[in-house]
Every structure is written in structure tokens, then in C-alpha cells.
Design an enzyme around this catalytic site. Structure first.
Site, PDB file in Angstrom:
ATOM      1  N   GLU A  68       0.828  -1.204   0.000  1.00 30.41           N
ATOM      2  CA  GLU A  68       0.000   0.000   0.000  1.00 30.41           C
ATOM      3  C   GLU A  68       0.868   1.262   0.000  1.00 30.41           C
ATOM      4  O   GLU A  68       0.540   2.257  -0.660  1.00 30.41           O
ATOM      5  CB  GLU A  68      -0.931   0.010   1.209  1.00 30.41           C
ATOM      6  CG  GLU A  68      -1.985  -1.075   1.211  1.00 30.41           C
ATOM      7  CD  GLU A  68      -1.486  -2.377   1.799  1.00 30.41           C
ATOM      8  OE1 GLU A  68      -0.269  -2.478   2.091  1.00 30.41           O
ATOM      9  OE2 GLU A  68      -2.307  -3.299   1.977  1.00 30.41           O
ATOM     10  N   ASN A 338       0.249  -9.345  -5.914  1.00 33.54           N
ATOM     11  CA  ASN A 338       0.237  -8.366  -6.988  1.00 33.54           C
ATOM     12  C   ASN A 338       1.096  -8.824  -8.176  1.00 33.54           C
ATOM     13  O   ASN A 338       2.304  -9.016  -8.026  1.00 33.54           O
ATOM     14  CB  ASN A 338       0.762  -7.035  -6.423  1.00 33.54           C
ATOM     15  CG  ASN A 338       0.776  -5.935  -7.453  1.00 33.54           C
ATOM     16  OD1 ASN A 338       0.149  -6.046  -8.502  1.00 33.54           O
ATOM     17  ND2 ASN A 338       1.495  -4.871  -7.163  1.00 33.54           N
ATOM     18  N   PRO A 339       0.501  -8.974  -9.378  1.00 30.98           N
ATOM     19  CA  PRO A 339       1.287  -9.370 -10.551  1.00 30.98           C
ATOM     20  C   PRO A 339       1.869  -8.202 -11.329  1.00 30.98           C
ATOM     21  O   PRO A 339       2.529  -8.403 -12.355  1.00 30.98           O
ATOM     22  CB  PRO A 339       0.248 -10.104 -11.409  1.00 30.98           C
ATOM     23  CG  PRO A 339      -1.013  -9.333 -11.152  1.00 30.98           C
ATOM     24  CD  PRO A 339      -0.942  -8.909  -9.689  1.00 30.98           C
TER      25      PRO A 339
END
Length: 439
Positions: A68, A338-339
Site C-alpha cells: 500500500e 500483486n502481478p
């Protein structure tokens, strides 16, 4: 669940937090003993500021952890460039280090106060934020209620709700509405997320896309990359990144399956939680594998089978050592990881099927040919082997992933447009009073 019941529950939460507050010292001390809190800065968790509040308008931005924080840094940089002070709170030691590296003294960093009435009140009384910007899905009841009571506008940016979170909140719809009605705006990642927030009572809601797409490409120490590439030479490599428990075992089994065909194979494993490195090394060594640890600066020799990436903040380095990346928390875990970082760094992306938390990104990547889902260990081994043996298809996947990321960009500008009614008055105030923040 009635509105009256929801109000009663929130009131009970408020006073229960105040009651247990004197006992939380032991909990924070325990976390500090395990390296999960900075011992010298534990007071910040009780809302006790470690620095003075600067004069002039101030925005409080909260990002829970590294992911984040990375996503919201470009937004923070734009706010600071307007002359507005920013106090940025995070909840982990690793995210605090990232803030120090990337933002230095341009913002004030504090650890987020515990979501207990005394801590939140103390924090808000000291900082008196003019605006609160919360990243992704950090819904803390006490914090939201206290900001609402003080009439501080609250905006949720890069907002998302996983399948599990949405299902849980739907069961407590009145409670969700009682909290979300305090938000002045929700800026959601996708249309699905936006509709979920609307269903739970948030108003207004706009969709911006994923801020992580507009984050900078993960950096890396160029000298370290060059040195490791020289050690690896022309060996075939693949990486299993952001892995969770059980997936490292799968990666090792894939390595054993492939090394009969690719004698020079080097497998790179980057666990999501590096503190598991000792146990992982023991498991791999017991299988007869020679392991090099990044944290020890072990050299990658011709005999090294596995390079274990047990450091924080070096994903950019690990991904620059390969063209094939399996993204974890998707075979044995739930939700995926997350890719977008591997897509930015020229890799063909493989993943298990449990990618609910990043559904929109994966749908786009798969549609464009930049990612492929696998159901199990054998299918993963087959996919890696196929990509090793088919240069053209591998390069097509890499190009498709990069193209997908480029097409997804623009979230930062859309988020800034949504925030303009809140930021513009603060920028004017800073200019008029001569109390502008660092630039």
C-alpha cells in the site's frame, strides 16, 4: 441487522477499546521483542507524536504495509508538491524503512496509532489533520468514527474489497453503512470494487484504476544486479515470488522435475515473509539442494540450486534476474499477490488460480496473453518448461504483460482529479499563509 444495533455495537467497541487500553502495553512490547515494532518508537502506537506538528494545512495519509505504501507514494509526492504537509502512517517496520528510503524528510512518518479511543484521540489532537486519506481497505472503526466526530473529511483511495471481506461486511450491512457513511469519497480500484462499496452504503464512489500501476518500476541496486547476473551467467532461471507456506515446497519439487532436462537450472525463491528463511533453507538442504541466501551475500556458484531472496524491498533485483515469474499465495494460499511488478519488469507471469484479490489485473493480463494460470505443481512445471523451450512465446508473454500495464496507467491522475475539491483549498491556504510544506 438494524441501524440501532449497529450504533450499539460501535458504541460498545469504542468503550471496550478504552477499557483494554491500559493492558495493550504488554502486547506492543511482545511485538517489539519479535522485531515487529520499533522499540524506540513504541509510543507512537499510543498516539504520542515524536515530532511537532508543522504550521499550515496538513493531510494524514495512512498505508498499512509495503504494498500500500509503494502504491500511494506517487500520490503523496504530488500532494507535497502542492505545498501541503503530509504525515504518513504505516503499520510495519518494513514499510517505515521504505518511507525513509523513498520520501526521506519530505513527509513526517509516524506509526499508526492503535484503533483504541485514547490512542486515536491523542493522535488527532496533536496532528489536527485537515484531510485523511486512507489507502485500499483499511477500515478501522474507532479511527473512522473519531475523524467523523471531528468533521475531518475522509477519503478512501485505491479502494478494494476482497471476496472474503465483502461477504463478511454484507453480513453486517448496517454496521458497514454506519462506518462508510463517514467517508466523504471512495476512489475504488475497479468497477467491481466500486459496486461493492456502493452496496455497503458508501457515497459517492468513483473508479480510478489501480494506483500500483502508476507506481515507479521497482528499483534495484545496479551493481548488485550486475554482479549476480555475472555469477548466474547463461544458466536458465525462473522465480517463485511472494510465496506462502507450501509454495516453496512446490517450487523445490518443480526444480527437481526440471533439472533432469535443464542441468544448469537455477531456481529463485522469494518468500513473502523472509523470517521463514532459516526453516526454508533447512527444508531445501535436507532435500540435497545447495542454497544461497541473499541476506548472507552468498555467492551464486555453478553448484547453487536455489537462490533464496530473504530480504525486504529487493523485488526489483530478483525479477531482473529472470524472465519467468510464478506469483505466489495462489496455489496453497488464497487471494494471490500483486502481478504488476513482474509485468513491469519484463517477465512472463504464471500463477495459481486463487487470485481473487487481484482479479481485475489478472483478467486483463490473461486476456492480453501476459499471464497464465496453473492448477497445480505439475502444470506449473510444464508451463516453466514450455517457456524455457519456446523463446518466441516467452517474449510474446513478456511484451503482452508490459503492454497491459501501460494500458492500465492513469489511475494517479484520475485520483488527483477526484481529490481536487479537498486539496485545492488546502493548497490555496498554504500559499496565503506562507506555511508550505517541503517540495
Amino acid at each position: 441487522m438494524s441501524e440501532k444495533w449497529a450504533r450499539t455495537m460501535l458504541a460498545a467497541y469504542r468503550w471496550a477499546g478504552a477499557a483494554v487500553y491500559p493492558a495493550v502495553g504488554a502486547y506492543v512490547a511482545f511485538r517489539a521483542s519479535r522485531g515487529k515494532e520499533e522499540h524506540a518508537r513504541r509510543r507512537e502506537r499510543y498516539g504520542r507524536a515524536s515530532v511537532a506538528r508543522p504550521d499550515g494545512p496538513l493531510v494524514w495519509v495512512h498505508a498499512a504495509s509495503v504494498g500500500e505504501t509503494s502504491a500511494v507514494i506517487p500520490l503523496i509526492e504530488r500532494i507535497v508538491a502542492m505545498g501541503i504537509h503530509v504525515v504518513l502512517t504505516t503499520g510495519t517496520v518494513t514499510s517505515a524503512k521504505l518511507v525513509a528510503e523513498r520520501l526521506q524528510d519530505r513527509v513526517i512518518h509516524q506509526y499508526v496509532p492503535l484503533d483504541l479511543k485514547p490512542a486515536v484521540n491523542r493522535f488527532l489532537t496533536h496532528w489536527c489533520p485537515d484531510l485523511a486519506v486512507i489507502c485500499e481497505s483499511e477500515i478501522w472503526p474507532m479511527t473512522i468514527l473519531e475523524l467523523g466526530a471531528r468533521r475531518v473529511p475522509q477519503v478512501l483511495v485505491n479502494g478494494r474489497l476482497s471476496d472474503r471481506s465483502f461477504a463478511a461486511w454484507k453480513k453486517r450491512a448496517s454496521l458497514a453503512e454506519a462506518l462508510l457513511e463517514n467517508l466523504a469519497l471512495v476512489v475504488a480500484q475497479s468497477e467491481v470494487d466500486g459496486e461493492r462499496f456502493r452496496t455497503l452504503g458508501a457515497r459517492p464512489v468513483v473508479v480510478s484504476g489501480n494506483l500500483k500501476v502508476d507506481a515507479v518500476v521497482p528499483p534495484a541496486d545496479e551493481q548488485a544486479v550486475t554482479a549476480l547476473q555475472a555469477q548466474i551467467g547463461r544458466r536458465r532461471t525462473w522465480a517463485a515470488i511472494s510465496t506462502h507456506e507450501g509454495e516453496e515446497q512446490i517450487a523445490v519439487e518443480v526444480h527437481d522435475m526440471l533439472k533432469t532436462r535443464h542441468k544448469d537450472l537455477l531456481t529463485i525463491i522469494v518468500p513473502r515473509h523472509p523470517d521463514r528463511a532459516a526453516a526454508l533453507e533447512a527444508m531445501m538442504t535436507a532435500r540435497g539442494l545447495k542454497v544461497a541466501l541473499r541476506s548472507r551475500n552468498d555467492a551464486i556458484t555453478p553448484e547453487t540450486n536455489v537462490f533464496l531472496g530473504d530480504t525486504i524491498g529487493e523485488m526489483g533485483l530478483y525479477l531482473r534476474l529472470t524472465e519467468i515469474a510464478f506469483v505466489g499465495r495462489s496455489l496453497t494460499g488464497e487471494g494471490g499477490q500483486n502481478p504488476l511488478e513482474p509485468a513491469m519488469l519484463d517477465t512472463a507471469i504464471l500463477s495459481g488460480r486463487n487470485v481473487q484479490n487481484f482479479r481485475d489485473s489478472y483478467q486483463r493480463l490473461i486476456k492480453n496473453g501476459g499471464a497464465k494460470l496453473v492448477r497445480d505443481r505439475d502444470m506449473l512445471a510444464g508451463a516453466v518448461n514450455f517457456l524455457f523451450n519456446n523463446e518466441q512465446q516467452r517474449q510474446e508473454m513478456i511484451a503482452a504483460a508490459a503492454r497491459t500495464v501501460e494500458d492500465m496507467r492513469g489511475s494517479l491522475e484520475r485520483t488527483l482529479v477526484a481529490l481536487e475539491p479537498f486539496l485545492q483549498p488546502l493548497m490555496v491556504q498554504a500559499q496565503l499563509t506562507g506555511t508550505q510544506g517541503a517540495r
